[in-house]
Design an enzyme around this catalytic site. Structure first.
Site, mmCIF file in Angstrom:
data_model
loop_
_atom_site.group_PDB
_atom_site.id
_atom_site.type_symbol
_atom_site.label_atom_id
_atom_site.label_comp_id
_atom_site.label_asym_id
_atom_site.label_seq_id
_atom_site.Cartn_x
_atom_site.Cartn_y
_atom_site.Cartn_z
ATOM 1 N N GLY A 62 0.372 -1.460 0.215
ATOM 2 C CA GLY A 62 0.311 0.251 -0.211
ATOM 3 C C GLY A 62 0.598 1.576 -0.017
ATOM 4 O O GLY A 62 1.891 1.257 -0.086
ATOM 5 N N GLN A 81 1.968 9.945 1.855
ATOM 6 C CA GLN A 81 3.875 9.611 2.623
ATOM 7 C C GLN A 81 4.000 9.966 1.161
ATOM 8 O O GLN A 81 6.420 9.915 1.250
ATOM 9 C CB GLN A 81 4.119 8.182 2.332
ATOM 10 C CG GLN A 81 3.145 7.211 3.273
ATOM 11 C CD GLN A 81 3.031 5.569 2.970
ATOM 12 O OE1 GLN A 81 2.221 5.144 2.231
ATOM 13 N NE2 GLN A 81 3.923 5.055 3.540
ATOM 14 N N CYS A 114 5.829 -0.801 7.412
ATOM 15 C CA CYS A 114 5.121 0.486 7.011
ATOM 16 C C CYS A 114 6.619 1.537 6.015
ATOM 17 O O CYS A 114 7.601 0.863 6.723
ATOM 18 C CB CYS A 114 4.917 1.585 7.460
ATOM 19 S SG CYS A 114 4.761 3.528 6.530
ATOM 20 N N LEU A 115 6.347 1.610 4.518
ATOM 21 C CA LEU A 115 7.909 2.124 4.003
ATOM 22 C C LEU A 115 8.054 3.074 4.532
ATOM 23 O O LEU A 115 9.412 3.715 3.945
ATOM 24 C CB LEU A 115 7.216 2.296 2.551
ATOM 25 C CG LEU A 115 6.620 0.819 2.012
ATOM 26 C CD1 LEU A 115 5.924 1.409 -0.137
ATOM 27 C CD2 LEU A 115 7.378 0.033 2.021
ATOM 28 N N HIS A 144 -4.540 1.412 7.972
ATOM 29 C CA HIS A 144 -3.421 1.629 7.817
ATOM 30 C C HIS A 144 -3.194 2.608 7.041
ATOM 31 O O HIS A 144 -2.389 3.577 7.360
ATOM 32 C CB HIS A 144 -2.081 0.558 7.162
ATOM 33 C CG HIS A 144 -0.847 0.818 7.276
ATOM 34 N ND1 HIS A 144 0.028 0.101 8.517
ATOM 35 C CD2 HIS A 144 -0.341 1.836 6.428
ATOM 36 C CE1 HIS A 144 1.463 0.843 8.223
ATOM 37 N NE2 HIS A 144 0.536 1.665 7.085
ATOM 38 N N GLU A 145 -3.279 2.743 5.540
ATOM 39 C CA GLU A 145 -3.334 3.902 4.656
ATOM 40 C C GLU A 145 -4.111 4.904 5.156
ATOM 41 O O GLU A 145 -3.814 5.929 4.616
ATOM 42 C CB GLU A 145 -3.667 2.879 3.040
ATOM 43 C CG GLU A 145 -2.850 1.533 2.548
ATOM 44 C CD GLU A 145 -1.258 2.314 2.572
ATOM 45 O OE1 GLU A 145 -0.848 3.489 3.060
ATOM 46 O OE2 GLU A 145 -0.005 0.855 2.974
ATOM 47 N N HIS A 176 -2.585 7.082 7.404
ATOM 48 C CA HIS A 176 -1.834 8.023 6.784
ATOM 49 C C HIS A 176 -2.386 9.765 6.668
ATOM 50 O O HIS A 176 -1.853 10.462 6.730
ATOM 51 C CB HIS A 176 -1.015 7.300 5.776
ATOM 52 C CG HIS A 176 -0.287 6.286 5.674
ATOM 53 N ND1 HIS A 176 1.188 7.066 7.000
ATOM 54 C CD2 HIS A 176 0.604 5.385 5.755
ATOM 55 C CE1 HIS A 176 2.401 6.141 6.898
ATOM 56 N NE2 HIS A 176 2.015 5.413 6.179
HETATM 57 O O1 K1U Z 1 1.891 2.030 4.230
HETATM 58 C C1 K1U Z 1 2.644 1.910 3.583
HETATM 59 O O2 K1U Z 1 4.304 2.467 4.232
HETATM 60 C C2 K1U Z 1 3.308 0.422 3.393
HETATM 61 C C3 K1U Z 1 2.668 -0.532 3.443
HETATM 62 C C4 K1U Z 1 1.673 -1.484 4.023
HETATM 63 C C5 K1U Z 1 1.121 -2.905 5.310
HETATM 64 C C6 K1U Z 1 1.837 -3.406 5.150
HETATM 65 C C7 K1U Z 1 1.527 -4.825 6.444
HETATM 66 C C8 K1U Z 1 0.627 -4.007 7.065
HETATM 67 C C9 K1U Z 1 -0.266 -3.262 7.038
HETATM 68 C C10 K1U Z 1 0.077 -2.167 6.013
HETATM 69 C C11 K1U Z 1 3.715 -1.699 3.348
HETATM 70 O O3 K1U Z 1 3.667 -3.312 2.278
HETATM 71 S S1 K1U Z 1 5.063 -2.607 4.168
HETATM 72 C C12 K1U Z 1 5.841 -3.619 2.759
HETATM 73 C C13 K1U Z 1 5.275 -4.756 3.801
HETATM 74 O O4 K1U Z 1 4.653 -4.987 4.462
HETATM 75 C C14 K1U Z 1 5.635 -5.785 1.959
HETATM 76 C C15 K1U Z 1 5.522 -5.499 1.598
HETATM 77 C C16 K1U Z 1 5.839 -6.572 -0.254
HETATM 78 C C17 K1U Z 1 5.794 -8.026 0.421
HETATM 79 C C18 K1U Z 1 4.336 -8.237 1.498
HETATM 80 C C19 K1U Z 1 4.491 -7.057 2.538
HETATM 81 ZN ZN ZN Z 2 2.648 2.993 6.689
#
Ligand code: K1U
Ligand code: ZN
Length: 167
Positions: free
Chosen positions: A46, A51, A91-92, A133-134, A137
């Protein structure tokens, strides 16, 4: 298409509350495309406009295993939520940090799609977590703010140390 730079916690711009998108024009369509590319490249499941330092209610999500079910949600609003699940989140904007957060098990979200058509999505499991989560944000909330003050201080110290090492 350009990859967009992602703000890092505790950047104060992550606290801004996003404004509704008034008109879905070429600028919004381009932003949505660039956000999707940035999310897939990261990789993430996401990304919220907040962000990438754009303070509009726009998110992209692909929580599918096959990475081919992109959702672009404009002006998303949670209509219904119930139950509880505790899930490990990342979270990125908070690279390398993962922790458990309690969220609703099921949500119903209303939004406009990229063509401006009203839609609803009903979600459980990871997609429900990602939607919450999004949407957090867009309200200026980062997932670590669901954790204890002590954990937040430790995370800030760890990220500051990482930033010094990579500078
Ligand atoms: O909002 C963001 O920064 C994105 C975040 C979203 C998220 C992840 C896990 C739980 C809730 C919300 C991410 O994508 S972090 C990276 C991640 O979890 C992931 C990356 C590649 C494949 C699978 C997961
Ligand atoms: Zn995030």
């Amino acid at each position: 298409m350009p990859l967009l730079p992602i703000l890092r916690f505790p950047d104060p711009r992550l606290k801004k509350v996003a404004a509704p998108v008034e008109r879905i024009d070429d600028g919004i369509r381009r932003l949505a495309r660039d956000m999707a590319e940035t999310m897939y490249e990261a990789p993430g499941i996401g990304l919220a406009a907040t962000q990438v330092d754009v303070h509009l209610r726009l998110i992209v999500i692909d929580a599918s295993e096959t990475r081919d079910q992109l959702l672009t949600l404009i002006n998303p609003e949670i209509l219904e939520q119930d139950g509880l699940q505790v899930c490990e989140e990342g979270c990125l904007s908070v690279p390398g940090i993962y922790d458990k957060v309690g969220r609703a098990e099921r949500v119903v979200v209303r939004y406009l799609d990229i063509d401006g058509q009203p839609q609803t999505v009903e979600a459980v499991g990871l997609l429900a977590v990602c939607l919450q989560h999004e949407i957090d944000h867009l309200q200026g909330r980062v997932f670590v703010e669901h954790l204890s003050q002590l954990k937040q201080v430790r995370i800030k110290n760890k990220l500051a140390k990482q930033a010094r090492i990579t500078a």
